[in-house]
Design an enzyme around this catalytic site. Structure first.
Site, PDB file in Angstrom:
ATOM      1  N   LYS A  51      -7.421  11.884  42.559  1.00  0.00           N
ATOM      2  CA  LYS A  51      -6.478  10.831  42.952  1.00  0.00           C
ATOM      3  C   LYS A  51      -7.041  10.067  44.139  1.00  0.00           C
ATOM      4  O   LYS A  51      -7.125  10.592  45.245  1.00  0.00           O
ATOM      5  CB  LYS A  51      -5.114  11.413  43.349  1.00  0.00           C
ATOM      6  CG  LYS A  51      -4.067  10.296  43.470  1.00  0.00           C
ATOM      7  CD  LYS A  51      -2.843  10.700  44.221  1.00  0.00           C
ATOM      8  CE  LYS A  51      -2.951  10.493  45.708  1.00  0.00           C
ATOM      9  NZ  LYS A  51      -3.178   9.089  46.126  1.00  0.00           N
ATOM     10  N   GLY A  80      -7.805  13.636  54.344  1.00  0.00           N
ATOM     11  CA  GLY A  80      -6.686  12.814  54.817  1.00  0.00           C
ATOM     12  C   GLY A  80      -6.203  13.305  56.163  1.00  0.00           C
ATOM     13  O   GLY A  80      -6.950  13.940  56.923  1.00  0.00           O
ATOM     14  N   SER A  81      -4.940  13.037  56.433  1.00  0.00           N
ATOM     15  CA  SER A  81      -4.405  13.349  57.759  1.00  0.00           C
ATOM     16  C   SER A  81      -4.125  14.845  57.894  1.00  0.00           C
ATOM     17  O   SER A  81      -3.883  15.545  56.905  1.00  0.00           O
ATOM     18  CB  SER A  81      -3.122  12.560  57.979  1.00  0.00           C
ATOM     19  OG  SER A  81      -2.167  12.927  57.005  1.00  0.00           O
ATOM     20  N   GLU A  89     -10.401  18.252  54.701  1.00  0.00           N
ATOM     21  CA  GLU A  89     -11.208  17.460  55.635  1.00  0.00           C
ATOM     22  C   GLU A  89     -10.211  16.545  56.357  1.00  0.00           C
ATOM     23  O   GLU A  89      -9.712  15.594  55.762  1.00  0.00           O
ATOM     24  CB  GLU A  89     -12.190  16.643  54.781  1.00  0.00           C
ATOM     25  CG  GLU A  89     -13.225  15.899  55.519  1.00  0.00           C
ATOM     26  CD  GLU A  89     -14.278  16.805  56.103  1.00  0.00           C
ATOM     27  OE1 GLU A  89     -14.530  17.875  55.541  1.00  0.00           O
ATOM     28  OE2 GLU A  89     -14.816  16.442  57.146  1.00  0.00           O
ATOM     29  N   CYS A 142     -13.008   9.277  60.563  1.00  0.00           N
ATOM     30  CA  CYS A 142     -12.388  10.454  61.191  1.00  0.00           C
ATOM     31  C   CYS A 142     -13.283  11.081  62.259  1.00  0.00           C
ATOM     32  O   CYS A 142     -12.794  11.707  63.180  1.00  0.00           O
ATOM     33  CB  CYS A 142     -11.972  11.471  60.141  1.00  0.00           C
ATOM     34  SG  CYS A 142     -13.238  11.763  58.922  1.00  0.00           S
ATOM     35  N   GLU A 167      -4.989  10.876  67.054  1.00  0.00           N
ATOM     36  CA  GLU A 167      -5.945  10.074  66.300  1.00  0.00           C
ATOM     37  C   GLU A 167      -5.332   8.693  66.050  1.00  0.00           C
ATOM     38  O   GLU A 167      -4.248   8.582  65.489  1.00  0.00           O
ATOM     39  CB  GLU A 167      -6.257  10.762  64.964  1.00  0.00           C
ATOM     40  CG  GLU A 167      -7.339  10.041  64.206  1.00  0.00           C
ATOM     41  CD  GLU A 167      -7.730  10.768  62.922  1.00  0.00           C
ATOM     42  OE1 GLU A 167      -6.827  11.152  62.160  1.00  0.00           O
ATOM     43  OE2 GLU A 167      -8.943  10.922  62.687  1.00  0.00           O
TER      44      GLU A 167
HETATM   45  P1  ADP Z   1      -3.285   8.293  55.735  1.00  0.00           P
HETATM   46  O1  ADP Z   1      -2.155   8.498  56.680  1.00  0.00           O
HETATM   47  O2  ADP Z   1      -4.563   8.004  56.400  1.00  0.00           O
HETATM   48  O3  ADP Z   1      -2.978   7.381  54.576  1.00  0.00           O
HETATM   49  P2  ADP Z   1      -2.699  10.620  54.207  1.00  0.00           P
HETATM   50  O4  ADP Z   1      -3.020  12.005  54.608  1.00  0.00           O
HETATM   51  O5  ADP Z   1      -1.285  10.193  54.214  1.00  0.00           O
HETATM   52  O6  ADP Z   1      -3.598   9.708  55.114  1.00  0.00           O
HETATM   53  O7  ADP Z   1      -3.272  10.313  52.754  1.00  0.00           O
HETATM   54  C1  ADP Z   1      -4.510  10.768  52.283  1.00  0.00           C
HETATM   55  C2  ADP Z   1      -4.411  11.011  50.798  1.00  0.00           C
HETATM   56  O8  ADP Z   1      -3.420  11.996  50.557  1.00  0.00           O
HETATM   57  C3  ADP Z   1      -3.970   9.799  49.972  1.00  0.00           C
HETATM   58  O9  ADP Z   1      -4.607   9.829  48.723  1.00  0.00           O
HETATM   59  C4  ADP Z   1      -2.475  10.035  49.805  1.00  0.00           C
HETATM   60  O10 ADP Z   1      -1.936   9.404  48.660  1.00  0.00           O
HETATM   61  C5  ADP Z   1      -2.451  11.538  49.635  1.00  0.00           C
HETATM   62  N1  ADP Z   1      -1.174  12.163  49.969  1.00  0.00           N
HETATM   63  C6  ADP Z   1      -0.243  11.752  50.852  1.00  0.00           C
HETATM   64  N2  ADP Z   1       0.810  12.591  50.854  1.00  0.00           N
HETATM   65  C7  ADP Z   1       0.539  13.569  49.956  1.00  0.00           C
HETATM   66  C8  ADP Z   1       1.223  14.749  49.504  1.00  0.00           C
HETATM   67  N3  ADP Z   1       2.421  15.079  49.989  1.00  0.00           N
HETATM   68  N4  ADP Z   1       0.633  15.513  48.574  1.00  0.00           N
HETATM   69  C9  ADP Z   1      -0.575  15.209  48.087  1.00  0.00           C
HETATM   70  N5  ADP Z   1      -1.276  14.112  48.465  1.00  0.00           N
HETATM   71  C10 ADP Z   1      -0.737  13.302  49.394  1.00  0.00           C
END
Ligand code: ADP
Length: 505
Positions: free
Chosen positions: A203, A256-257, A278, A312, A409
C-alpha cells in the site's frame, strides 16, 4: 533569498523532456489509475477513487482506485495463491535473480519518466528524484545478487544424526509506505521480499501512489507470475488497517510515523505477524570547532533542506559548541538564504513544495511554537507564494534541547541550532530524545570521532559527512525510531525465517 514564483511549474512545461511528455500521456491514458491484484489491473470493489494532487500547483494529477477491506482480501488471497504456486515457490533462486535484474534494467530505461512522475506527485526537485531513481535500480540490483546466497546451515552433531537448518521465506508480506521518498521505499521493501521468495501486497501512501503504480507496471512487464506483487492504493485507516490486521498476512514492513508504527505493532499482534518498522527521527548533527567548517556548515544546510526537510533522517538538531554558535548561525543563515524555493522542475531549485496543505500548516505551527518557546528566528519562517505548499528554509538559533521544536519531528525545512559545552554535554543532549534514527559528528580528531560515534544511540552515524547511503548498509532506528532494519543483509533476515531439521540416521 531568491524565491521565484513557485507556481511556475507550467513555465517549465514549455521545455518539457521526452520523459515528461510520456508521463503526461500516461496520466491521460485512463480515467483513473487502477490497482494491481493477481496480475490484473482492477477498479476497487466499491468503485471508489481518490485524487492525488500535484503539491506544486495544487492541481489534480489523477484519480486512483481506492482500496478498502474487500480489495485487501482479494490482494492477500492472490498473494497467497502466488506464494503457494510452483511458478513462484518452485522456481530456482537464479530465476528470482533474473527477475530482479530485469526490474533494475526496466527502472533504468524508464528513469526520466519515473523521475518526472515522482516530482509531479511528491514535489521533490527533479535532480533529487533522478538520484532517487538511480538508487532504486541499485537496490534491485543489490538484492538480485542475494537469492543464490541465502544459505541454511549444516550443523555439527553426533554420528547418529544429520541436522541442518533451512532459511525460508515468510510468506505473504504486507508493505506500507510513507509519501516522502515513495519509489525508494517501494524498492527497499519489494526487492528483498521477492529476493527471499515471498509475495507481497503493497500500500503506497495516499498522497503519492503514482510512481509505485508505474513501477508495478514495469515489474509486470518483466513477466513476474501473477499475484507475486499486488498494489493496493488507499488510505491508512481503511486499506492500511485492513492489511495490517489481515490473518492471511505473515509479515508487515512499515515506514511512517512513530504514532502509527505503535498502532501497527498492536494490530499485527492478532496473528503474531513478524514486523519491521522504520519510523520518525530528530537526528543530532554535531559540529566540533576543529571540523572542516566550510564543509560541515554547507552540509548542515543541505541536510535540513533536502527534500524540503521531509526526510526522516534529516539533521534537524544542529549542535555547535558555544564559542561557535553565533558564527555558525550567521553562516548557516547566509547559505540557506541562497537556496531557491520554487518549481521542482527548475534546475536551480533547491526546495520544492511540502507534500500537502496539512503538512505546510503543521510546519508553520512549529515555527510559531519555536518563536513562542523562546528560540531566536534567524531565517525564514514563512510560506512562499500562495499557490503550492512552499515554505522557506527556516533557522532557529539559541534553541535549547527541551523546546518543542527540538523534541518533535517537524518534517519540514526547519533547523534548530543548539549550543553545547563539551563532548560529554553534546553526547548527553544528542541522545536526550525519544528517537534514534540517525546522527552525525564533524571533527578532525579521529579518536573523538569514533568515541562519539560509539556513544550516539542511533541506527546510523555519519562522520564528516551526512546522508550517505548504500544498499549494503542497513538502516533503522534505536529507541522509538523503529523496530528491525531495512537494506543490507539484515533485510534478508527480516524477510526469511529459519527451520531446524533433525534426522536420525
Ligand atoms: P504521515 O503522518 O507522514 O502521513 P503516517 O504514519 O500517517 O505518516 O502514514 C504512513 C503510511 O501509513 C501511509 O501509507 C498511511 O496510509 C499508512 N497508515 C496510516 N494509518 C494507518 C493505520 N492505522 N494502519 C495502517 N496503515 C496506516
Amino acid at each position: 533569498m531568491s524565491n521565484a514564483s513557485p507556481a511556475s511549474a507550467s513555465a517549465a512545461a514549455s521545455a518539457i523532456s521526452a520523459g515528461h511528455r510520456k508521463v503526461l500521456e500516461w496520466l491521460e491514458s485512463s480515467d483513473s489509475k487502477r490497482m494491481l491484484i493477481g496480475g490484473k489491473w482492477v477498479d476497487a470493489v466499491s468503485g471508489k477513487t481518490f485524487e492525488t494532487i500535484n503539491p506544486s500547483t495544487e492541481e489534480r494529477l489523477a484519480y486512483v482506485a481506492e482500496a478498502d477491506s474487500a480489495d485487501v482480501d482479494a490482494a492477500v488471497a492472490a498473494a497467497r495463491r502466488a506464494f503457494e504456486s510452483a511458478s513462484w515457490s518452485g522456481i530456482s533462486p537464479h530465476a528470482r535473480t533474473r527477475y530482479l535484474l530485469k526490474i533494475a534494467d526496466a527502472v533504468e530505461s524508464h528513469a526520466d519518466e519515473l523521475a518526472v512522475l515522482e516530482t509531479l506527485d511528491n514535489g521533490m526537485p527533479l535532480s533529487f528524484s533522478a538520484a532517487r531513481v538511480a538508487q532504486v535500480a541499485e537496490i534491485f540490483r543489490y538484492y538480485a545478487g542475494w537469492p543464490t546466497k541465502i544459505y541454511g546451515t549444516t550443523n555439527p552433531t553426533d554420528s547418529a544424526r544429520f541436522i541442518y537448518m533451512l532459511r525460508e521465506p515468510m510468506g505473504v508480506c504486507g508493505l506500507i509506505n510513507a509519501w516522502n521518498v515513495p519509489l525508494v521505499m517501494a524498492a527497499m521493501k519489494i526487492a528483498p521480499a521477492l529476493a527471499c521468495g515471498n509475495t507481497a501486497v503493497l500500500k503506497p501512501a495516499e498522497q503519492t501512489p503514482l510512481t509505485t503504480l508505474r513501477l508495478a507496471e514495469l515489474i509486470e512487464e518483466v513477466g513476474l507470475p501473477p499475484g507475486v506483487l499486488n498494489i493496493i492504493p488507499g488510505f491508512g485507516a481503511t486499506a492500511g488497517g485492513a492489511l495490517v490486521a489481515h490473518p492471511g498476512v505473515d509479515k508487515v514492513a512499515f515506514t511512517g510515523s512513530t504514532a502509527i508504527g505503535k498502532q501497527i505493532l498492536q494490530s499485527s499482534a492478532s496473528n503474531m505477524k513478524k514486523v519491521t518498522l522504520e519510523l520518525g527521527g530528530k537526528s543530532p548533527n554535531i559540529i566540533f570547532p576543529d571540523a572542516d567548517l566550510d564543509k560541515a556548515l554547507a552540509t548542515a544546510v543541505a541536510t535540513f533542506c533536502g527534500n524540503s526537510g521531509q526526510i526522516c533522517s534529516a539533521g534537524t538538531r544542529l549542535f555547535v559548541q558555544e564559542s561557535l554558535h553565533d558564527e555558525a548561525t550567521e553562516r548557516i543563515a547566509q547559505i540557506a538564504a541562497t537556496y531557491k524555493v520554487g518549481s521542482p522542475f527548475d534546475a536551480d531549485t533547491k526546495l520544492g513544495p511540502l507534500i500537502s496543505a496539512r503538512q505546510m500548516e503543521r510546519v508553520l505551527s512549529y515555527v510559531d511554537a519555536g518563536k513562542s518557546g523562546g528560540a531566536r528566528l534567524s531565517l525564514g519562517g514563512d510560506r512562499v507564494g500562495n499557490r503550492g505548499y512552499f515554505v522557506e528554509p527556516t533557522v532557529f538559533s539559541s534553541v535549547s534541547n527541551d523546546m518543542k521544536i527540538a523534541r518533535e519531528e517537524i518534517f519540514g525545512p526547519v533547523l534548530s541550532i543548539i549550543p553545547f559545552k563539551d563532548e560529554d554535554d553534546v553526547v548527553f543532549k544528542g541522545n536526550d530524545t525519544e528517537y534514534g534514527l540517525a546522527s552525525a559528528v564533524w571533527t578532525s580528531d579521529i579518536a573523538r570521532a569514533h568515541r562519539v560515534a560509539r556513544s550516539l544511540k542511533a541506527g546510523r552515524v555519519w562522520i564528516n559527512t551526512y546522508a550517505e547511503g548504500d544498499p549494503v548498509m542497513s538502516m533503522g532506528g534505536y529507541k522509538q525510531s523503529g523496530f528491525g532494519r531495512e537494506l543490507g543483509s539484515e533485510s534478508i533476515d527480516a524477510y526469511t525465517q529459519t527451520k531446524s531439521v533433525y534426522m536420525r540416521l
